[in-house]
Design a protein around this motif. Structure first.
Motif: not given
Ligand SMILES: [Zn+2]
Ligand SMILES: [Zn+2]
Length: 249
Positions: A169-194
């Motif tokens: 299940v995707r628990t929340r929406g996320t920002l588009p990954m384009k333009g995000l740095g490696p750390e921001e990408r991980r933070a963007n997606i962390r915990g977004a699934f269950e």
């Protein structure tokens, strides 16, 4: 109704040119040639095409990850094509053009691609469950379907593998990954699934194949693989229609 007047099989799914129904994957000759079919060497970890000059088995990004001690959590990835104009127009038609019928064709492409590396029996025995990367409920409502689920269902049916689109299940929406740095990408997606509670027992010790349309940064697949492994999955691979080059690690 429109399908009766204009059967979708009569038009190339990429450029819209009229074709006859003998064309493989509903592609005209030109688009068939323009697709970046991944027939050469590919990265043994993420499946991205390797340049002939690339040394070793890994792409630059995966080699960097290994060297820095944080390889992807999945075991191996497969991508049928590199991401170019043709691949983009097919994916866009499916995702944003309401062309749900394209999901079935992409599933056929995924299946044939896997058969180029494995026997049909070997493939059918290779995984316990096939599942698809889920999209957020709002997006699904707007689009009417999850495109990855359509691709996965078509692939799994052909491969004779059990398909479970409701495992994640995707628990929340996320920002588009384009333009995000490696750390921001991980933070963007962390915990977004269950994982659905009812699926936890079957994940233990299982081999899971994750389906998506495109592998871009790898952050999404990596997050899901890590979640599944933390709940006891023994092997998590992914299979995507296309893989885009990405040097951000
Ligand atoms: Zn075409
Ligand atoms: Zn790689």
């Amino acid at each position: 109704m429109l399908d009766l007047v204009y059967p979708p099989g009569l038009y190339c799914i990429c450029c819209g040119k009229i074709i006859d129904d003998s064309r493989a994957y509903r592609l005209c000759n030109d688009c068939m040639k323009s697709m970046n079919w991944n027939t050469g060497r590919s990265c043994s970890k993420c499946g991205r095409p390797l340049a002939e000059t690339d040394p070793g088995e890994l792409c630059f990004g995966c080699a960097q990850r290994e060297a820095s001690g944080r390889p992807y959590s999945f075991d191996a990835g497969h991508a049928c094509t590199g991401y170019g104009a043709c691949e983009q127009s097919v994916i866009f038609a499916l995702k944003y053009g309401g062309r749900a019928d394209i999901g079935d064709t992409l599933g056929e492409i995924l299946y044939d691609f896997m058969l180029s590396g494995y026997g049909a029996d070997e493939l059918a025995a290779g995984y316990d469950i096939v599942t698809a990367v889920p999209i957020h409920g709002d997006k699904r409502k707007k689009r009417g379907f999850n495109h990855a689920e359509l691709i996965g269902r078509s692939f799994a049916k052909r491969a004779g593998l059990p398909f479970d689109p409701g495992m994640l299940v995707r628990t929340r929406g996320t920002l588009p990954m384009k333009g995000l740095g490696p750390e921001e990408r991980r933070a963007n997606i962390r915990g977004a699934f269950e994982i659905r509670n009812s699926r936890l027992p079957m994940i233990q010790g299982s081999g899971i194949l994750l389906i998506d349309d495109i592998f871009t940064t790898g952050s999404t697949i990596d997050e899901i693989a890590s979640l599944l492994k933390s709940h006891g999955a023994e092997r998590v691979d992914f299979l995507a229609f296309s893989a885009a080059g990405d040097m951000i690690i």
